[in-house]
Design an enzyme around this catalytic site. Structure first.
Site, mmCIF file in Angstrom:
data_model
loop_
_atom_site.group_PDB
_atom_site.id
_atom_site.type_symbol
_atom_site.label_atom_id
_atom_site.label_comp_id
_atom_site.label_asym_id
_atom_site.label_seq_id
_atom_site.Cartn_x
_atom_site.Cartn_y
_atom_site.Cartn_z
ATOM 1 N N TYR A 291 129.486 -17.317 7.142
ATOM 2 C CA TYR A 291 128.781 -15.912 8.194
ATOM 3 C C TYR A 291 128.652 -15.856 6.498
ATOM 4 C CZ TYR A 291 134.159 -15.504 6.897
ATOM 5 O OH TYR A 291 135.303 -15.421 5.832
ATOM 6 N N LYS A 292 128.246 -15.905 5.534
ATOM 7 C CA LYS A 292 127.644 -15.497 3.849
ATOM 8 C C LYS A 292 126.676 -16.286 3.740
ATOM 9 C CE LYS A 292 132.551 -15.143 3.054
ATOM 10 N NZ LYS A 292 133.868 -15.451 1.695
ATOM 11 N N ASP B 274 135.466 -24.898 -1.676
ATOM 12 C CA ASP B 274 135.966 -24.121 -1.405
ATOM 13 C C ASP B 274 134.010 -23.522 -1.549
ATOM 14 O OD1 ASP B 274 135.442 -21.723 -0.406
ATOM 15 O OD2 ASP B 274 137.166 -20.807 -0.081
ATOM 16 N N PHE C 299 140.569 -17.656 -4.031
ATOM 17 C CA PHE C 299 140.259 -16.271 -3.320
ATOM 18 C C PHE C 299 141.605 -16.532 -2.320
ATOM 19 C CE2 PHE C 299 139.564 -15.598 1.146
ATOM 20 C CZ PHE C 299 138.835 -14.036 0.855
ATOM 21 N N ARG D 291 130.587 -5.317 -6.686
ATOM 22 C CA ARG D 291 129.827 -6.510 -5.912
ATOM 23 C C ARG D 291 128.757 -6.567 -5.492
ATOM 24 N NH1 ARG D 291 133.131 -11.538 -3.152
ATOM 25 N NH2 ARG D 291 131.981 -10.735 -1.614
#
Ligand SMILES: *Cc1c(COP(=O)(O)O)cnc(C)c1O
Length: 406
Positions: free
Chosen positions: A230-231, A205, A128, A377
């Protein structure tokens, strides 16, 4: 002729033992198709009440007394809950605070300090962006060099690739558990062992795996990890991240933002900084209490359901998306692992027109995400997504692709 009929999908939802949980989330009764819960999870209905009660009773009622009564320890309390419910981590190794980016920075500096004299950070080119950028900044600050692993963007870092990259100069390795683009599920224990054999640490991560893929950080001998809330943990926009550090490292762990909230005795207000005992030393400033409220509701729900059941639903959804795609969208290519064992909670489909397709889908209230190059995605948040929703989304992709291709 399509093999999948609406009847089959109704069966899948009817047979789904977790189907009823979808009703606990805000907005699932509308016609909107939400396939981006891996970027921002839906709120739970319980959260609206929790937020209102917090304003009235805790903030408004207790005022500054709230810090003594519960808020001060909340980063550790919620950290322990994340550890127990999602990470396979014993208590006192996980704490909540800051953003993932800031915690990546602190954890990378801590890892570098634990391996003095070593000169390299190993990171993959498809990690990322924030992970790569922070690694680059830490390398410059600490006089280290980045050693890059080139990866297939439809897959991720393999054991062979990592073995080639690490050596006696490696201070630490930065890897994602689930690749944000392909959903490649890294073999954490195997890759961690490879780095350890070279005397290096690994910073994992977990942003795209926590709340979606079960893990056993303690048993896997993980050193350091960070992740988003928050995912798949539905903590809401800007909810604070968490950091895990193995108990065996804690006494020697030093991080660069030496604030009073991570100090040994914040209210002593002493002349010099001494770190708190244990994982609390990873904190810096006043913890984001309001930002941890929604997260607590989602953790309670996952605790009720259990991570293994969450993963089973997640695999069911991604498998259904892939088999439906094979029938319905043969002109797209799967840019995620076909093997469920190596796949996280999302699926990426490539087609040269996916950027345009995504824009049109958003206009139609079908919300997936777009990732270069040409990737659509589909993030399938296990507890808030139904099989019928996936099906409606894929049919919309078919319609839009047909409308854009002559
Ligand atoms: C989403 C995500 C982040 C986000 O970091 P923030 O500091 O919250 O913006 C970091 N790393 C990975 C792998 C992610 O998927």
């Amino acid at each position: 002729m399509l093999l999948t009929t609406l009847g089959d999908v109704t069966d899948l939802d009817a047979q789904d033992p977790l189907a009823a949980y979808r009703d606990r989330f805000v907005g699932t009764g509308s016609g909107l198709v939400y396939l981006d819960g891996n970027s921002l999870g839906r709120p739970l209905q319980a959260t609206a009440q929790r937020l209102a009660t917090f304003v009235e009773d805790e903030w408004g009622g207790r005022l500054i007394r709230g810090w003594d009564e519960s808020w001060f320890l909340l980063p550790e309390v919620v950290g322990d809950e994340i550890g127990r419910i999602c990470l396979g981590a014993a208590a006192s190794q996980t704490v909540v605070g800051d953003s993932t980016t800031v915690l990546l920075y602190k954890a990378m500096r801590a890892a570098a300090a634990l391996r003095p004299g070593r000169t390299e950070i190993v990171v993959d080119r498809d990690n990322f962006p924030t992970d790569r950028y922070v690694a680059d900044g830490v390398a410059r600050e600490c006089g280290l060099t980045l050693r890059w692993i080139d990866v297939d963007t439809s897959a991720g870092v393999t054991a062979d690739q990592l073995s080639e990259a690490v050596c006696e100069q490696t201070a630490f390795v930065v890897l994602s558990h689930v690749a944000y683009r392909s959903a490649w599920l890294a073999d954490v224990p195997a890759l961690t062992a490879i780095a350890h054999d070279a005397g290096a640490l690994v910073l994992w991560d977990l942003s795209h795996s926590v709340g979606s893929v079960p893990m056993s950080l303690d048993a896997w001998d993980v050193d350091l990890a960070v992740g988003c809330t928050y995912k798949y943990l539905n903590g809401g926009p800007g909810a604070p991240a968490f950091v895990y550090a193995a108990a065996r490292l804690l006494d020697d762990l030093v991080q660069p933002v030496q604030g009073w909230m991570g100090a040994h005795d914040p209210f002593l207000m002493g002349p010099t900084y001494a770190p708190a005992k244990g994982i609390r030393r990873m904190l810096s400033g006043t913890p984001p209490v309001v930002g941890m409220l929604a997260l607590q509701d989602m953790l309670a729900l996952i605790d009720e359901v259990g991570m293994d059941a969450v993963r089973a639903k997640s695999t069911g959804l991604t498998e259904h998306a892939i088999t439906t795609t094979a029938e319905l969208l043969p002109d797209t290519t799967l840019a995620s692992p076909r093997d469920a064992e190596r796949r996280g909670g999302h699926v990426t489909l490539n087609h040269p027109l996916m950027r345009e397709v995504t824009e049109e889908l958003w206009r139609r209230d079908v919300i997936p995400d777009y990732r270069d190059p040409h990737g659509l995605r589909l993030g399938l948040s296990p507890l808030s997504t139904s099989y019928a929703e996936v099906e409606r989304g894929l049919h919309a992709v078919r319609e839009v692709l047909d409308s854009l291709t002559p």
